[in-house]
Design a protein around this motif. Structure first.
Motif, short mmCIF file in Angstrom:
data_model
loop_
_atom_site.label_atom_id
_atom_site.label_comp_id
_atom_site.label_asym_id
_atom_site.label_seq_id
_atom_site.Cartn_x
_atom_site.Cartn_y
_atom_site.Cartn_z
N HIS A 1 0.84 -1.20 0.00
CA HIS A 1 0.00 0.00 0.00
C HIS A 1 0.88 1.26 0.00
N ARG A 2 1.88 1.24 0.83
CA ARG A 2 2.76 2.40 0.95
C ARG A 2 3.59 2.58 -0.32
N GLN A 3 4.01 1.46 -0.90
CA GLN A 3 4.78 1.56 -2.15
C GLN A 3 3.91 2.17 -3.26
N TRP A 4 2.65 1.77 -3.27
CA TRP A 4 1.72 2.30 -4.26
C TRP A 4 1.57 3.82 -4.08
N LEU A 5 1.41 4.20 -2.83
CA LEU A 5 1.30 5.64 -2.52
C LEU A 5 2.55 6.39 -2.98
N PHE A 6 3.69 5.77 -2.73
CA PHE A 6 4.96 6.39 -3.07
C PHE A 6 5.09 6.56 -4.59
N ILE A 7 4.70 5.52 -5.30
CA ILE A 7 4.81 5.57 -6.76
C ILE A 7 3.87 6.64 -7.32
N VAL A 8 2.67 6.70 -6.78
CA VAL A 8 1.72 7.74 -7.23
C VAL A 8 2.32 9.13 -6.97
N SER A 9 2.93 9.29 -5.80
CA SER A 9 3.54 10.58 -5.47
C SER A 9 4.64 10.93 -6.45
N ILE A 10 5.44 9.94 -6.81
CA ILE A 10 6.54 10.20 -7.76
C ILE A 10 5.98 10.60 -9.12
N ILE A 11 4.92 9.91 -9.54
CA ILE A 11 4.32 10.24 -10.84
C ILE A 11 3.77 11.68 -10.81
N VAL A 12 3.08 12.01 -9.73
CA VAL A 12 2.54 13.36 -9.61
C VAL A 12 3.67 14.38 -9.62
N PHE A 13 4.73 14.07 -8.89
CA PHE A 13 5.87 14.99 -8.81
C PHE A 13 6.50 15.18 -10.20
N ALA A 14 6.74 14.05 -10.85
CA ALA A 14 7.39 14.11 -12.16
C ALA A 14 6.53 14.86 -13.18
N SER A 15 5.22 14.80 -13.02
CA SER A 15 4.35 15.52 -13.96
C SER A 15 4.22 16.98 -13.57
N ALA A 16 4.10 17.23 -12.27
CA ALA A 16 3.82 18.59 -11.82
C ALA A 16 5.02 19.52 -11.99
N VAL A 17 6.22 19.01 -11.77
CA VAL A 17 7.39 19.90 -11.83
C VAL A 17 7.53 20.56 -13.20
N PRO A 18 7.60 19.79 -14.30
CA PRO A 18 7.74 20.49 -15.59
C PRO A 18 6.55 21.38 -15.91
N LEU A 19 5.34 20.92 -15.56
CA LEU A 19 4.15 21.72 -15.87
C LEU A 19 4.20 23.07 -15.15
N LEU A 20 4.51 23.03 -13.86
CA LEU A 20 4.52 24.28 -13.10
C LEU A 20 5.71 25.17 -13.45
N VAL A 21 6.84 24.53 -13.77
CA VAL A 21 8.00 25.34 -14.19
C VAL A 21 7.67 26.06 -15.50
N PHE A 22 7.07 25.34 -16.44
CA PHE A 22 6.71 25.96 -17.72
C PHE A 22 5.67 27.06 -17.51
N TYR A 23 4.75 26.80 -16.60
CA TYR A 23 3.75 27.83 -16.30
C TYR A 23 4.44 29.07 -15.72
N ALA A 24 5.34 28.80 -14.78
CA ALA A 24 6.00 29.92 -14.09
C ALA A 24 6.84 30.78 -15.02
#
Lengths: 518, 374
Positions: free
Chosen positions: B8-31
């Protein structure tokens, strides 16, 4: 020559219980000293690096800060999930009928040695702790209480100890008062030295005399302000009996710092509950856990490593690392998800409280002294699997680094490129969007505080008479202080502790003053 | 109840990594100014810029291309207007009872154009400082004076009298003090003007050094900007570090024609004066570069400048005494310089004392405010 035959092979090494670099010689000393320097160096490098980056490469600093703020939001959500889950489990465990759960085990042969080290704490604190022991749902004759006084605390401590023995002695299987001699060369005056002395005296005077096997004795070491919940020992027995390797396991309850929470100012309440929450989060990821504060462990395991270290400050966590390393990595912590209540750090004045919280947290964060110990022995004990060594080393390094750098970077250095950046940077959309974006991400992260606020309200002891119901509102809203408490009582004492270790200015044990008005 | 499982925790961790990897470029480009434009038939990515407009006048609104700015962000009296397409944009600030400030400036993709406005009251806001006051502190003025001040709005109460008897009134010490200051400053200015005419060849030679300029008593210095008079013109000279240089000293150079279009011929000429000899202004290498001038000429509308100084508490605005009144102008000359009338009149004297503007109109002394006082 001391008898070392009872010690595990690795625990017989002369450097097994090294406290600091000067206790070693030659290459080992240099290695250990370098490892002492490393956490502080990494932290200072990061903080100064962010400032330099903001000044000379503000664009890169801005990208880093955006990435870091996103990481923080996700980390908050991730940890809040763990917290909420453990809160549910804690409440569940408080309702469980542990006695009937234990009915399937034969555990009459298990004895409990309860060590209560104290220094100059007032009698009512000690009395309340022993009273709570007397009220547990467990056969009291199986409980052997060791009240461990310090010679340095003088006659008053002796008087209190004897009064306690007089009052409560008849109720328990044993009630032993020990006195740790002062001025022993090589010892850091503190809880570890006192507890070790008490454990050895209890072995000689109780276990050996009564022929109680060490592997059938569970030691519970409690801070002197610990109030037990009624089923602590039943819960402990269940986890002990169901553990894969009970003699290779420590058992960690959740310390809830709420005995005097109604008397504490908001800042002390937030700090106390934050400490509790951190332990609750750790309970859901035991592979990252070390023992902390009050905990339980088999006497056999303790005896095999020569009890707690007497030459360092944070013996409560160090004992776990001693056990893990001496057992070649085959040692674990089982989270009980069952509470014990302790005191929030409070004095009679607000600034006195602030000062004491800072000092207490500096002592706790001086747990960074475990880092050189762990890594040093990981280089020596190759019987611990490489993967385990790498994982633990990384977790520990990240933990100590994040403790100090994250709050400072988030709440202070996040704005550095705006103030330090070049003229070229100031004219960009990025420069203007950075504070807006970071602020919005921090607001998002603040939703984690809502979870904290709700959970904290459910963990309060009953409202004392004379305390207004309106107090609940301040108890809910107090969590907006978290950015301040994270900096003042986490990052700064952590930085202080790491810097001291880095500079070789080793800390001594600071006893948190305890007092209760109610 | 079991603890959180590792899976369960590994799943949570993987989801977090996916969100992080997606959000960083999106928000940097936005910024940094990238936006996905979904308005057309096909979505495409566009880059945007912004304008940071500030005003220190309460009750005025900021407009971009005639649209009011709804979200005043960051600070109450400033607006950061995002998502503007590259190109020329008109900014104006206006409010009831205030003069309108307007400017047209270029916005470049991923960059923010900074601008600071000012809006003086349409009706001069004054406080009379009279020789006598009543017991209730009302200023005592002659009946003839009230008619001559009809165009202004007084913020203090006054008592109009036709009598010349003053025994029932109190002497106002503020008036006495200001009258002395006006008398001495006028005498000093006349003396300086005489000296200036005599020494003109020495003070304003083309080779004059900064230290020579600094000794001139008409020179005013604030926040690393020097205001000085050269050949009957007023000039604002930046003497601070490049890092702190106000945005209006600099322009984004985009070639001769477009720079003239964006900032005006006078700005282009300044650039040619400062960089022309050493730089090929048609070179691709300098297109898009920031070019900063050291000095900006203040527009005195071809009139004689009797007095000039920084407007109190502002280093980007200049107060000038011209033959037909007291004016305030901005140093920012990109596109044009806004000039606003503070107080009209052809028989005036001006004095700035303790961050307050005092004007002597005929025989009447008054404090003139740059904002509307309720």
């Amino acid at each position: 020559m001391l008898d070392q035959t009872h010690l595990l092979p690795y625990a017989r090494r002369p450097d097994f219980k090294v406290g600091k670099a000067p206790e070693l010689t030659g290459k080992n000393r240099r290695l250990y000293r370098m490892l002492e320097i490393l956490p502080g160096l990494a932290t200072w490098t990061t903080l100064i690096g962010v400032l330099l980056l903001s000044n000379y490469a503000p664009f890169i600093a801005a990208y880093f800060i955006i990435g870091f703020a996103i990481y923080w939001v996700l980390k908050t959500a991730f940890l809040s999930y763990h917290l909420r889950y453990n809160w549910k489990r804690l409440r569940h465990n408080l309702k469980v009928d542990w006695q009937s759960m234990n009915s399937r085990f034969e555990y009459d042969h298990i004895h409990h040695l309860i060590i209560l080290p104290f220094f100059q704490e007032p009698e009512e604190i000690i009395d309340a702790t022993i009273k709570s022991l007397s009220e547990v749902n467990y056969d009291k004759k199986k409980l052997m209480v060791v009240l461990a006084a310090e010679e340095k605390a003088g006659l008053e401590a002796q008087k209190i100890a004897n009064a306690m023995k007089e009052k409560w002695g008849g109720l328990f299987g044993e009630f032993l008062v020990t006195t740790h001699p002062s001025g022993i060369i090589g010892e850091v005056a503190g809880k570890g030295a006192n507890a070790t002395h008490a454990a050895e005296e209890a072995r000689q005077k109780i276990l050996d005399v009564r022929g109680i096997p060490y592997d059938q004795t569970l030691v519970s070491i409690f801070d002197i302000d610990t109030i037990l919940y009624p089923n602590y020992f039943n819960c402990l027995i269940w986890y002990f009996m169901t553990a894969d390797k009970p003699l290779k396991t420590s058992f960690q309850p959740v310390p809830i710092f709420n005995n005097n929470i109604w008397e504490a100012p908001a800042i002390a309440r937030v700090v106390a509950m934050s400490s509790t929450f951190w332990e609750m989060i750790q309970q859901e990821r035991p592979e990252r856990m070390a023992t902390f504060s009050s905990h339980s462990v088999s006497f056999q395991a303790l005896y095999e490593v020569g009890y707690w270290q007497t030459n360092m400050v944070n013996e409560d966590s160090r004992i776990f690392w001693n056990l893990l390393i001496a057992n070649n990595g085959d040692y674990h912590v089982v989270p009980l998800s069952y509470p014990v209540s302790m005191d929030a750090n409070v004095t009679s004045t607000f600034w006195g409280t602030v000062k004491n919280i800072y000092k207490q947290h500096r002592r706790w964060t001086y747990g960074v002294e475990n880092f050189p110990y762990i890594i040093y022995h990981f280089t020596k004990n190759k019987k611990i699997s490489l993967w385990k060594r790498i994982t633990i080393a990384f977790q520990q390094a990240e933990g100590y680094w994040a403790l100090v750098t994250n709050p400072i970077m988030l709440f202070i250095l996040g704005w550095a490129p705006i103030f330090l950046g070049t003229q070229e940077f100031h004219q960009t959309v990025l420069s203007y969007n950075l504070p807006i974006l970071v602020r919005n991400l921090l607001i998002l992260a603040m939703f984690g505080l809502v979870v904290s606020s709700i959970i904290s309200l459910t963990m309060l002891p009953p409202r004392p008479e004379g305390k207004s119901r309106l107090r609940y509102i301040t108890l809910a809203l107090q969590w907006i202080l978290v950015p301040v408490t994270m900096i003042v009582f986490s990052a700064l004492p952590g930085l202080d502790a790491q810097t001291r270790l880095m500079l070789g200015k080793y800390m001594g044990f600071w006893v948190t003053p305890k007092s209760r008005t109610n | 109840m079991s603890p959180l499982s590792r899976k369960h925790r590994q799943w949570l961790f993987i989801v977090s990594i996916i969100v992080f990897a997606s959000a960083v470029p999106l928000l940097v480009f936005y910024a940094i100014g990238y936006r996905i434009d979904l308005s057309g038939e096909t979505s495409n990515i566009r880059t945007v810029g912004g304008i940071y407009a500030s005003t220190d006048t309460a009750n005025v609104k900021i407009y971009i291309d005639d649209e009011p700015v709804k979200n005043m962000r960051i600070f109450q009296n400033a607006a950061y207007i995002q998502d503007l397409d590259a190109g020329l944009h008109q900014i104006h600030t206006q409010g009831e009872m205030f003069q309108t400030w307007v400017k047209e400036l270029p916005v470049y993709a991923q960059y923010v154009t900074e601008v600071s406005s000012f809006n003086l009251p349409i009706t001069p806001q004054i406080r009379l400082v009279t020789k006598f006051t009543t017991d209730s502190k009302a200023s005592v003025v002659g009946l003839d004076a009230t008619s001559s001040l009809a165009f202004a709005s007084t913020t203090n109460s006054f008592y109009a009298t036709s009598s010349t008897a003053t025994s029932s009134f109190n002497i106002n010490p503020e008036y006495t003090y200001l009258a002395e200051l006006f008398a001495s400053s006028t005498a000093e200015r006349q003396l300086f003007k005489q000296q200036q005419n005599q020494d003109k060849r020495f003070v304003f030679q083309p080779t004059a050094t900064t230290s020579e300029i600094l000794v001139a008593t008409t020179t005013k210095v604030r926040d690393d900007i020097i205001l000085q008079e050269i050949d009957d013109d007023i000039e604002a000279v930046w003497v601070g570090s490049n890092k702190n240089r106000p945005a209006y000293f600099c322009v984004t150079y985009t070639g001769p024609k477009s720079t003239i279009l964006a900032y005006g011929t006078h700005v282009y000429e300044d650039i040619v004066d400062e960089f022309g000899e050493a730089t090929d202004l048609f070179s691709d290498e300098i297109i898009g570069a920031q070019m900063c001038r050291d000095s900006v000429r203040i527009d005195s509308q071809g009139k004689e400048v009797k007095y000039f100084n920084f407007l109190p508490k502002r280093s980007d605005l200049v107060i000038m005494h011209l033959p037909d009144g007291i004016y305030v102008t901005e140093i920012d000359d990109r596109a044009w310089q806004n000039v606003q009338l503070l107080y009209p009149g052809d028989d005036l004297d001006i004095l700035i004392e303790s961050n307050s503007i005092f004007v002597k109109d005929g025989g009447i002394i008054m404090e003139v405010f740059t904002e509307i006082r309720s």
